[in-house]
Motif scaffolding. Structure first.
Motif, PDB file in Angstrom:
ATOM      1  N   PHE A  62       0.871  -1.169   0.000  1.00 42.33           N
ATOM      2  CA  PHE A  62       0.000   0.000   0.000  1.00 42.33           C
ATOM      3  C   PHE A  62       0.903   1.213   0.000  1.00 42.33           C
ATOM      4  CE2 PHE A  62      -2.107   3.442   2.209  1.00 42.33           C
ATOM      5  CZ  PHE A  62      -3.318   3.498   1.566  1.00 42.33           C
ATOM      6  N   ILE A  63       0.660   2.143  -0.907  1.00 36.10           N
ATOM      7  CA  ILE A  63       1.490   3.338  -1.022  1.00 36.10           C
ATOM      8  C   ILE A  63       0.619   4.561  -0.783  1.00 36.10           C
ATOM      9  CG2 ILE A  63       2.995   4.684  -2.515  1.00 36.10           C
ATOM     10  CD1 ILE A  63       3.485   2.059  -4.087  1.00 36.10           C
ATOM     11  N   ARG A  64       1.000   5.342   0.219  1.00 31.67           N
ATOM     12  CA  ARG A  64       0.269   6.571   0.526  1.00 31.67           C
ATOM     13  C   ARG A  64       0.471   7.565  -0.624  1.00 31.67           C
ATOM     14  NH1 ARG A  64      -1.023   9.547   5.661  1.00 31.67           N
ATOM     15  NH2 ARG A  64      -0.964  11.733   5.057  1.00 31.67           N
ATOM     16  N   GLY A  65      -0.597   8.191  -1.035  1.00 30.22           N
ATOM     17  CA  GLY A  65      -0.551   9.098  -2.179  1.00 30.22           C
ATOM     18  C   GLY A  65       0.419  10.248  -2.025  1.00 30.22           C
ATOM     19  N   SER A  66       0.644  10.712  -0.791  1.00 30.33           N
ATOM     20  CA  SER A  66       1.509  11.867  -0.567  1.00 30.33           C
ATOM     21  C   SER A  66       2.998  11.555  -0.772  1.00 30.33           C
ATOM     22  CB  SER A  66       1.296  12.423   0.837  1.00 30.33           C
ATOM     23  OG  SER A  66       1.668  11.471   1.807  1.00 30.33           O
ATOM     24  N   VAL A  67       3.380  10.280  -0.851  1.00 28.55           N
ATOM     25  CA  VAL A  67       4.789   9.939  -1.048  1.00 28.55           C
ATOM     26  C   VAL A  67       5.091   9.562  -2.498  1.00 28.55           C
ATOM     27  CG1 VAL A  67       5.072   9.185   1.341  1.00 28.55           C
ATOM     28  CG2 VAL A  67       4.565   7.503  -0.426  1.00 28.55           C
ATOM     29  N   VAL A  68       4.098   9.646  -3.374  1.00 33.00           N
ATOM     30  CA  VAL A  68       4.280   9.287  -4.784  1.00 33.00           C
ATOM     31  C   VAL A  68       4.813  10.486  -5.557  1.00 33.00           C
ATOM     32  CG1 VAL A  68       3.098   8.582  -6.901  1.00 33.00           C
ATOM     33  CG2 VAL A  68       2.466   7.551  -4.715  1.00 33.00           C
ATOM     34  N   ARG A  69       5.895  10.256  -6.298  1.00 27.41           N
ATOM     35  CA  ARG A  69       6.421  11.298  -7.184  1.00 27.41           C
ATOM     36  C   ARG A  69       5.827  11.145  -8.579  1.00 27.41           C
ATOM     37  NH1 ARG A  69      12.432  11.090  -7.228  1.00 27.41           N
ATOM     38  NH2 ARG A  69      12.283  12.321  -5.349  1.00 27.41           N
ATOM     39  N   TYR A  70       5.919   9.943  -9.147  1.00 29.07           N
ATOM     40  CA  TYR A  70       5.406   9.662 -10.488  1.00 29.07           C
ATOM     41  C   TYR A  70       4.736   8.300 -10.528  1.00 29.07           C
ATOM     42  CZ  TYR A  70       8.786  13.219 -12.039  1.00 29.07           C
ATOM     43  OH  TYR A  70       9.509  14.360 -12.200  1.00 29.07           O
ATOM     44  N   VAL A  71       3.817   8.149 -11.451  1.00 23.78           N
ATOM     45  CA  VAL A  71       3.271   6.839 -11.776  1.00 23.78           C
ATOM     46  C   VAL A  71       3.461   6.661 -13.274  1.00 23.78           C
ATOM     47  CG1 VAL A  71       1.248   5.338 -11.806  1.00 23.78           C
ATOM     48  CG2 VAL A  71       1.556   6.958  -9.917  1.00 23.78           C
ATOM     49  N   GLN A  72       4.255   5.656 -13.646  1.00 18.39           N
ATOM     50  CA  GLN A  72       4.501   5.375 -15.062  1.00 18.39           C
ATOM     51  C   GLN A  72       3.453   4.372 -15.525  1.00 18.39           C
ATOM     52  OE1 GLN A  72       8.570   4.155 -15.570  1.00 18.39           O
ATOM     53  NE2 GLN A  72       9.295   5.761 -14.189  1.00 18.39           N
ATOM     54  N   LEU A  73       2.742   4.734 -16.560  1.00 18.49           N
ATOM     55  CA  LEU A  73       1.622   3.938 -17.057  1.00 18.49           C
ATOM     56  C   LEU A  73       1.998   3.240 -18.356  1.00 18.49           C
ATOM     57  CD1 LEU A  73      -0.985   6.780 -16.611  1.00 18.49           C
ATOM     58  CD2 LEU A  73      -0.472   4.956 -14.998  1.00 18.49           C
ATOM     59  N   PRO A  74       1.328   2.144 -18.664  1.00 17.96           N
ATOM     60  CA  PRO A  74       1.564   1.507 -19.962  1.00 17.96           C
ATOM     61  C   PRO A  74       1.080   2.421 -21.086  1.00 17.96           C
ATOM     62  CG  PRO A  74      -0.187   0.382 -18.751  1.00 17.96           C
ATOM     63  CD  PRO A  74       0.365   1.428 -17.846  1.00 17.96           C
ATOM     64  N   ALA A  75       1.948   2.701 -22.038  1.00 21.50           N
ATOM     65  CA  ALA A  75       1.648   3.668 -23.099  1.00 21.50           C
ATOM     66  C   ALA A  75       0.411   3.283 -23.908  1.00 21.50           C
ATOM     67  CB  ALA A  75       2.849   3.825 -24.022  1.00 21.50           C
ATOM     68  N   ASP A  76       0.209   2.003 -24.123  1.00 20.83           N
ATOM     69  CA  ASP A  76      -0.924   1.572 -24.947  1.00 20.83           C
ATOM     70  C   ASP A  76      -2.259   1.683 -24.212  1.00 20.83           C
ATOM     71  OD1 ASP A  76      -0.030  -0.445 -23.254  1.00 20.83           O
ATOM     72  OD2 ASP A  76      -0.798  -2.036 -24.545  1.00 20.83           O
ATOM     73  N   GLU A  77      -2.223   1.946 -22.904  1.00 17.69           N
ATOM     74  CA  GLU A  77      -3.461   2.062 -22.130  1.00 17.69           C
ATOM     75  C   GLU A  77      -3.918   3.508 -21.965  1.00 17.69           C
ATOM     76  OE1 GLU A  77      -5.335  -0.394 -21.144  1.00 17.69           O
ATOM     77  OE2 GLU A  77      -3.931  -1.922 -21.844  1.00 17.69           O
ATOM     78  N   VAL A  78      -3.092   4.454 -22.375  1.00 15.79           N
ATOM     79  CA  VAL A  78      -3.405   5.865 -22.153  1.00 15.79           C
ATOM     80  C   VAL A  78      -3.974   6.474 -23.427  1.00 15.79           C
ATOM     81  CG1 VAL A  78      -2.470   8.109 -21.502  1.00 15.79           C
ATOM     82  CG2 VAL A  78      -1.573   6.040 -20.447  1.00 15.79           C
ATOM     83  N   ASP A  79      -5.218   6.913 -23.346  1.00 20.00           N
ATOM     84  CA  ASP A  79      -5.853   7.625 -24.450  1.00 20.00           C
ATOM     85  C   ASP A  79      -5.636   9.120 -24.198  1.00 20.00           C
ATOM     86  OD1 ASP A  79      -7.420   8.747 -26.388  1.00 20.00           O
ATOM     87  OD2 ASP A  79      -9.214   7.561 -25.939  1.00 20.00           O
ATOM     88  N   THR A  80      -4.557   9.658 -24.769  1.00 22.79           N
ATOM     89  CA  THR A  80      -4.182  11.042 -24.473  1.00 22.79           C
ATOM     90  C   THR A  80      -5.233  12.035 -24.943  1.00 22.79           C
ATOM     91  OG1 THR A  80      -2.859  11.088 -26.496  1.00 22.79           O
ATOM     92  CG2 THR A  80      -1.704  10.609 -24.434  1.00 22.79           C
TER      93      THR A  80
END
Length: 96
Positions: A62-80
């Motif tokens: 479990f990662i607390r949202g306040s300690v997240v710098r970046y979230v790298q997403l799969p490129a094919d899943e992102v509809d820019t």
């Protein structure tokens, strides 16, 4: 906007970089409105830098949202285009 976007990525593999430079790969299990993240099947992306993390038998975290710098997403899943349109609509609503 981002909460609903991340909810659509549940079950996908992501890399979460924390503010302490630790990067964790895993499958997105859940996310909440504070962008707290739960990952399953985790591994560390740089085991040479964090050898103590290899010895852990932890496979979920479990990662607390306040300690997240970046979230790298799969490129094919992102509809820019869809994401940009949603951001524009939200900005227009805030102006009114």
């Amino acid at each position: 906007l981002f909460y609903s976007f991340f909810k659509s990525l549940v079950g996908k593999d992501v890399v979460v970089e924390l503010k302490n430079d630790l990067s964790i790969c895993g499958t997105l299990h859940s996310v909440d409105q504070y962008l707290n993240i739960k990952l399953t099947d985790i591994s560390v992306t740089d085991p040479e830098k964090y050898p103590h993390m290899l010895q852990l038998s932890v496979k979920n975290c479990f990662i607390r949202g306040s300690v997240v710098r970046y979230v790298q997403l799969p490129a094919d899943e992102v509809d820019t285009q869809l994401l940009q349109d949603a951001a524009r609509k939200e900005a227009m609503q805030q102006k009114q």
